[in-house]
Design an enzyme around this catalytic site. Structure first.
Site, mmCIF file in Angstrom:
data_model
loop_
_atom_site.group_PDB
_atom_site.id
_atom_site.type_symbol
_atom_site.label_atom_id
_atom_site.label_comp_id
_atom_site.label_asym_id
_atom_site.label_seq_id
_atom_site.Cartn_x
_atom_site.Cartn_y
_atom_site.Cartn_z
ATOM 1 N N HIS A 251 34.323 42.083 41.514
ATOM 2 C CA HIS A 251 34.773 41.732 42.862
ATOM 3 C C HIS A 251 36.242 42.117 42.981
ATOM 4 O O HIS A 251 36.816 42.657 42.027
ATOM 5 C CB HIS A 251 34.527 40.250 43.186
ATOM 6 C CG HIS A 251 35.280 39.280 42.322
ATOM 7 N ND1 HIS A 251 35.023 39.142 40.978
ATOM 8 C CD2 HIS A 251 36.266 38.380 42.611
ATOM 9 C CE1 HIS A 251 35.822 38.204 40.479
ATOM 10 N NE2 HIS A 251 36.588 37.733 41.447
ATOM 11 N N HIS B 27 39.117 40.190 43.934
ATOM 12 C CA HIS B 27 40.268 39.301 43.862
ATOM 13 C C HIS B 27 41.352 39.956 43.022
ATOM 14 O O HIS B 27 41.056 40.706 42.086
ATOM 15 C CB HIS B 27 39.867 37.955 43.268
ATOM 16 C CG HIS B 27 39.142 37.075 44.236
ATOM 17 N ND1 HIS B 27 38.160 36.191 43.854
ATOM 18 C CD2 HIS B 27 39.252 36.950 45.601
ATOM 19 C CE1 HIS B 27 37.705 35.551 44.929
ATOM 20 N NE2 HIS B 27 38.332 36.006 45.988
ATOM 21 N N ASP C 280 43.228 39.148 40.689
ATOM 22 C CA ASP C 280 43.269 38.977 39.238
ATOM 23 C C ASP C 280 42.190 39.788 38.529
ATOM 24 O O ASP C 280 42.161 39.813 37.290
ATOM 25 C CB ASP C 280 43.176 37.498 38.849
ATOM 26 C CG ASP C 280 41.887 36.831 39.295
ATOM 27 O OD1 ASP C 280 41.441 37.093 40.422
ATOM 28 O OD2 ASP C 280 41.323 36.028 38.525
ATOM 29 N N HIS C 281 41.331 40.461 39.277
ATOM 30 C CA HIS C 281 40.312 41.322 38.665
ATOM 31 C C HIS C 281 40.588 42.807 38.892
ATOM 32 O O HIS C 281 40.050 43.642 38.166
ATOM 33 C CB HIS C 281 38.919 40.961 39.196
ATOM 34 C CG HIS C 281 38.423 39.658 38.677
ATOM 35 N ND1 HIS C 281 37.455 39.552 37.699
ATOM 36 C CD2 HIS C 281 38.786 38.388 38.974
ATOM 37 C CE1 HIS C 281 37.245 38.270 37.433
ATOM 38 N NE2 HIS C 281 38.039 37.546 38.197
#
Length: 206
Positions: free
Chosen positions: A64, A66, A68-69
Site C-alpha cells: 500500500h 502509506h 512508511d511503506h
C-alpha cells in the site's frame, strides 16, 4: 535453487492526518542468489539496496502507499533498476509522498509475479487503505499481508482512506480462506498463521 525469503527491518516515521509516529517496518525480499522481488520499501533505501546484494530485482511490490511503506521506493527503484508496482486505488496516498510522479506499473488483483521459480499472486484486500494488496507465495505456504493482517488481528482503520468493515471483509473472504498453516508475514511485527488469526477474528465476532 529454492526460493528464499529474507526479512529486513527498517525504522522511521509514519505520518498521516497531521500526526507522526515512530515505526519499525518489515521489508521482505523473495528470490534466490540471482534474482529477487522486494515487498515494500520503507525508510532506508541504502539498507534495502545492501540487502539486495547486487541481485537482479524484478519488481518492487508495494502492499500500500502509506509513507512508511513507500518512503524509499523511488531511491531503491533508481538504484536497482526495477519498476514499482502499486494498486491505483492508493494513488491518493502515493501523491502525498511523490506529488510529481506515479508508480511505474499498476497492480491489480490476480497479478502474478514469477521469481526464482516461484509465483507470487496479488490479492486485493482493501480496508487499511483502498488499494491494499497482499502477496501469496503458495509454494512456500506464506502470504505477505502488509498492514491488512497482523499477529493479533486486523490492521489499523482509524485514519483517512481506511474502513473497518471493509478490512474485516477482506480478511475473512480473501485471507482466512487460505490454508490454516499458511504463515502470515506482516508489514510490522512478528509472523503469525492463518489458523491463529482465524481464532482471533472468531473472538472479535462473538
Amino acid at each position: 535453487m529454492a526460493v528464499t525469503i529474507e526479512n529486513l527491518v527498517t525504522s522511521g516515521t509514519f505520518s498521516l492526518d497531521g500526526g507522526t509516529w515512530d515505526v519499525d517496518n518489515n521489508v521482505w525480499i523473495v528470490g534466490n542468489d540471482e534474482e529477487c522481488v522486494i515487498i515494500d520499501s520503507p525508510h532506508d533505501a541504502s539498507a534495502i539496496i545492501d540487502q539486495v546484494r547486487g541481485r537482479k530485482v524484478l519488481a518492487i511490490l508495494q502492499t500500500h502507499a502509506h509513507n512508511d511503506h513507500i518512503g524509499a521506493a523511488r531511491d531503491v527503484a533508481a538504484a536497482v533498476g526495477a519498476p514499482i508496482y502499486l494498486n491505483p486505488e492508493d494513488l491518493v496516498l502515493w501523491e502525498q509522498v511523490y506529488p510529481d510522479s506515479k508508480p511505474d506499473r499498476e497492480l491489480v488483483d490476480g497479478d502474478v509475479f514469477e521469481v526464482a521459480g516461484a509465483t507470487l499472486t496479488a490479492i486485493h484486500t482493501p480496508g487499511h487503505s483502498p488499494g491494499s494488496t497482499c502477496f501469496y507465495l503458495e509454494s512456500e505456504g506464506t502470504v505477505f499481508t502488509g498492514d491488512t493482517l497482523f499477529n493479533g488481528g486486523p490492521g489499523a482503520t482509524g485514519r483517512s482512506y481506511s474502513d473497518y468493515p471493509t478490512i474485516l471483509t477482506s480478511i475473512r473472504e480473501r485471507l482466512l480462506t487460505l490454508p490454516p498453516e499458511t504463515v502470515v508475514r506482516t508489514g510490522h511485527g512478528d509472523n503469525t498463521t492463518i489458523a491463529a488469526e482465524r481464532a482471533t477474528l472468531a473472538k472479535v465476532s462473538q
